[in-house]
Each structure stands twice: as structure tokens, then as C-alpha cells.
Design an enzyme around this catalytic site. Structure first.
Site, PDB file in Angstrom:
ATOM      1  CB  SER A  19       5.123  -1.851  11.960  1.00  0.00           C
ATOM      2  OG  SER A  19       4.668  -0.521  12.139  1.00  0.00           O
TER       3      SER A  19
ATOM      4  CG  ASN B 162      -1.724   1.239   1.385  1.00  0.00           C
ATOM      5  OD1 ASN B 162      -1.860   2.017   0.449  1.00  0.00           O
ATOM      6  ND2 ASN B 162      -2.270   1.443   2.578  1.00  0.00           N
ATOM      7  CD1 TRP B 163       3.472   1.039  -2.929  1.00  0.00           C
ATOM      8  CD2 TRP B 163       3.487   2.236  -4.816  1.00  0.00           C
ATOM      9  NE1 TRP B 163       4.181   0.326  -3.864  1.00  0.00           N
ATOM     10  CE2 TRP B 163       4.201   1.047  -5.036  1.00  0.00           C
ATOM     11  CE3 TRP B 163       3.354   3.144  -5.867  1.00  0.00           C
ATOM     12  CZ2 TRP B 163       4.794   0.736  -6.260  1.00  0.00           C
ATOM     13  CZ3 TRP B 163       3.943   2.851  -7.091  1.00  0.00           C
ATOM     14  CH2 TRP B 163       4.653   1.655  -7.273  1.00  0.00           C
ATOM     15  CE  LYS B 164       0.220   3.419   4.716  1.00  0.00           C
ATOM     16  NZ  LYS B 164       0.063   3.525   6.145  1.00  0.00           N
TER      17      LYS B 164
ATOM     18  CD  GLU C  70      -2.960   5.345   6.679  1.00  0.00           C
ATOM     19  OE1 GLU C  70      -2.959   5.462   5.452  1.00  0.00           O
ATOM     20  OE2 GLU C  70      -2.010   4.850   7.321  1.00  0.00           O
TER      21      GLU C  70
ATOM     22  N   GLY D 131       2.122   2.039  10.715  1.00  0.00           N
ATOM     23  CA  GLY D 131       3.018   3.191  10.569  1.00  0.00           C
ATOM     24  C   GLY D 131       3.714   3.599  11.853  1.00  0.00           C
TER      25      GLY D 131
ATOM     26  CG  HIS E  85      -5.865   1.602   5.195  1.00  0.00           C
ATOM     27  ND1 HIS E  85      -5.423   2.575   6.057  1.00  0.00           N
ATOM     28  CD2 HIS E  85      -4.816   0.772   4.976  1.00  0.00           C
ATOM     29  CE1 HIS E  85      -4.146   2.337   6.345  1.00  0.00           C
ATOM     30  NE2 HIS E  85      -3.756   1.248   5.707  1.00  0.00           N
TER      31      HIS E  85
ATOM     32  CD  GLU F 239      -3.685  -2.883   7.295  1.00  0.00           C
ATOM     33  OE1 GLU F 239      -2.548  -3.021   6.856  1.00  0.00           O
ATOM     34  OE2 GLU F 239      -4.418  -1.927   7.022  1.00  0.00           O
TER      35      GLU F 239
ATOM     36  N   GLY G  84       2.788  -1.260   4.302  1.00  0.00           N
ATOM     37  CA  GLY G  84       2.772   0.172   4.008  1.00  0.00           C
ATOM     38  C   GLY G  84       4.182   0.674   3.748  1.00  0.00           C
ATOM     39  N   GLY G  85       4.797   1.256   4.758  1.00  0.00           N
ATOM     40  CA  GLY G  85       6.109   1.896   4.620  1.00  0.00           C
ATOM     41  C   GLY G  85       7.136   1.057   3.881  1.00  0.00           C
TER      42      GLY G  85
HETATM   43  C1  PEP Z   1      -0.844  -0.069   5.953  1.00  0.00           C
HETATM   44  O1  PEP Z   1      -0.883   1.085   5.575  1.00  0.00           O
HETATM   45  O2  PEP Z   1      -1.747  -0.859   5.634  1.00  0.00           O
HETATM   46  C2  PEP Z   1       0.286  -0.509   6.777  1.00  0.00           C
HETATM   47  C3  PEP Z   1       0.268  -1.715   7.273  1.00  0.00           C
HETATM   48  O3  PEP Z   1       1.282   0.408   6.969  1.00  0.00           O
HETATM   49  P1  PEP Z   1       2.699   0.114   7.675  1.00  0.00           P
HETATM   50  O4  PEP Z   1       3.249  -1.158   7.080  1.00  0.00           O
HETATM   51  O5  PEP Z   1       3.545   1.302   7.318  1.00  0.00           O
HETATM   52  O6  PEP Z   1       2.454  -0.019   9.127  1.00  0.00           O
END
Ligand code: PEP
Length: 252
Positions: free
Chosen positions: A215, A10-12, A99, A175, A97, A169, A236-237
Site C-alpha cells: 500500500s 507490479n501490475w499483477k 500472492e 492491497g 510474492h 512486503e 501494486g495498486g
Molecule cells: C504488491 O503487489 O507487491 C503490492 C505492494 O501491492 P499494493 O501496493 O497494492 O499493496
């Protein structure tokens, strides 16, 4: 046959066009030995068609949008419909999600509509959910997850569930650099499978891919993916660094 193994990035709201093209190219090169793993790139809207075109000939590579509208079409300035995504050969949509739930106040009712439109347009869905830190601290994480699942999944048939993957999640892990332990992830994933079994059937629960997100990185992925009920990750990251993302893909 075992369940699919899946790694989704997930590049956001990150990358510009040049960065997106080189990230896709580096991921393609770095993961070419992992053809049995299903890989999904959730790129920003403007780069979806480029991602689709650049991955068209790859094995087990898919492209997803990070959101779609709860409306079918019409006067909704700035919105992107499921039909538009389908027309550019996008494969997946991310729905629910944290966010989107937090910053855009998306409700269960809206999530149901988004999933309906996605499925009606032959898109697959990754449905995300998970508890907040306070809920875990108060021992309410199982009840929270149960409600999030029941409130949305009850609107869909067992047949439709074949095109929905789940992503657990925990919000406190997204994040933050703080990840669920493999024990916490396994315990929750097994619980999620039991809920799905009660809502639908044991067969459907056993076949359903459940991803972990929060994470997850190149260092902790193999521990998490070795859990019996964890079928991969939503990243994500670490999905923005090709090397790290490819290491995660190789972590099964
Ligand atoms: C996400 O945005 O779904 C996510 C899991 O982010 P991160 O890996 O950065 O925690």
C-alpha cells in the site's frame, strides 16, 4: 556512493494490451525527469515484449516478469521459463510474492529453483518476503522474516546476490490500504540488512537494495523513502495509475 534508488510497479493480472501500451507511454512521459531512479515495470506475460520494445531507448527503465517456472523447459503446459524471458530481453523476475506463496502454494524450495534459473539466464531477481498479520501481532515478525531470508538466500553466493534485490512486503499491508509506518519499515529494513551481513558480509549488506511494498502510494511514498534503509518501493495498486506512479518515482 549511495545505494540505487528503485521504484518497481507490479501490475499483477491487470490491463489489456491497449491499456498496457498507454500506461507505459504515460509513465515514460511523466517520469522523464527521473533518470537517476531505476524504474522497473512488472507487466503481465503477454505484454512483456511490447514493454521491452517501448522502453528500449529509455534511461534506467527495465522490464520484469511477475513469475517464472521452477523448471528449465519441457512438458509443463502453461509455464514460462527464465530462458524465454531472457530471449525477449526481459531484465527482472519477481520471486516469492505473497500472492504466489498463498494462492499457488509456492515453497522455499520452488523459490530457490526459480531464482537459480533466473540468474542462470542473466535475469535479475526481486525476492519478496514478509510476515502475516498474526505473526506481527504475536511479535514473531522478525523471526518469520529471518527464516524466509535464510531458507532461500543460503543457496546463493555473495557474487550471485549482486543480481538479487530484496522486497520486504508485510502481507497485512499488500492491497489493504494499510501501510507499515516509516518506523516499522525502517526497523525491519535495518534488521534485514543485519541478517544479510551475517549471511554474507557487511559490504554486501550495505550495497543491497531493499524495497518496501504494501500500500505504498503517492501520499506516503516520500515518508517511507526517507528512511535510511528503504531504497525504494514495490508498488501494486498505485502502479496502475500513471500519475500516482510518477509521483512515487519523484518521492525520493
Ligand atoms: C504488491 O503487489 O507487491 C503490492 C505492494 O501491492 P499494493 O501496493 O497494492 O499493496
Amino acid at each position: 556512493m549511495g545505494r540505487k534508488k528503485i521504484v518497481a510497479g507490479n501490475w499483477k493480472m491487470n490491463t489489456n494490451l491497449d491499456e498496457a501500451i498507454s500506461l507505459i507511454s504515460d509513465i515514460k512521459t511523466g517520469s522523464n525527469h527521473s533518470s537517476q531512479i531505476e524504474k522497473i515495470i512488472f507487466a503481465p506475460f503477454p505484454f512483456l515484449k511490447t514493454a521491452v520494445d517501448n522502453l528500449a531507448t529509455e534511461t534506467n527503465f527495465f522490464v520484469g516478469a511477475q513469475n517464472c517456472s521452477e523448471h528449465i523447459k519441457g512438458a509443463y503446459t502453461g509455464e514460462v521459463s527464465a530462458e524465454m524471458l531472457s530471449s525477449i530481453a526481459c531484465d527482472f523476475v519477481l520471486v516469492g510474492h505473497s500472492e504466489r506463496r498463498t494462492f499457488f502454494k509456492e515453497t522455499d524450495g520452488q523459490l530457490i529453483l526459480k531464482i537459480q534459473h533466473a540468474l542462470n539466464n542473466n535475469l535479475k531477481v526481486i525476492f519478496c518476503f514478509g510476515e502475516h498479520l498474526e505473526e506481527r501481532k504475536h511479535g514473531q515478525h522478525f523471526d518469520t522474516v529471518k527464516l524466509q531470508l535464510e531458507n532461500v538466500l543460503k543457496s546463493f553466493s555473495e557474487e550471485q546476490l549482486k543480481n538479487i534485490y530484496l522486497a520486504y512486503e508485510p502481507v497485512w499491508a499488500i492491497g489493504t490500504g494499510e501501510t507499515a509506518t516509516p518506523e516499522q519499515a525502517q526497523e525491519m529494513h535495518a534488521y534485514i540488512r543485519r541478517i544479510v551481513s551475517h549471511l554474507f558480509s557487511e559490504v554486501t549488506a550495505q550495497n543491497l537494495p531493499i524495497l518496501y511494498g504494501g500500500s505504498c502510494n503517492a501520499q506516503n511514498a516520500s515518508e517511507l523513502f526517507s528512511c535510511a534503509d528503504v531504497d525504494g518501493g514495490l508498488i501494486g495498486g498505485a502502479s496502475l495509475k500513471a500519475d500516482d506512479f510518477c509521483k512515487i518515482i519523484s518521492s525520493f
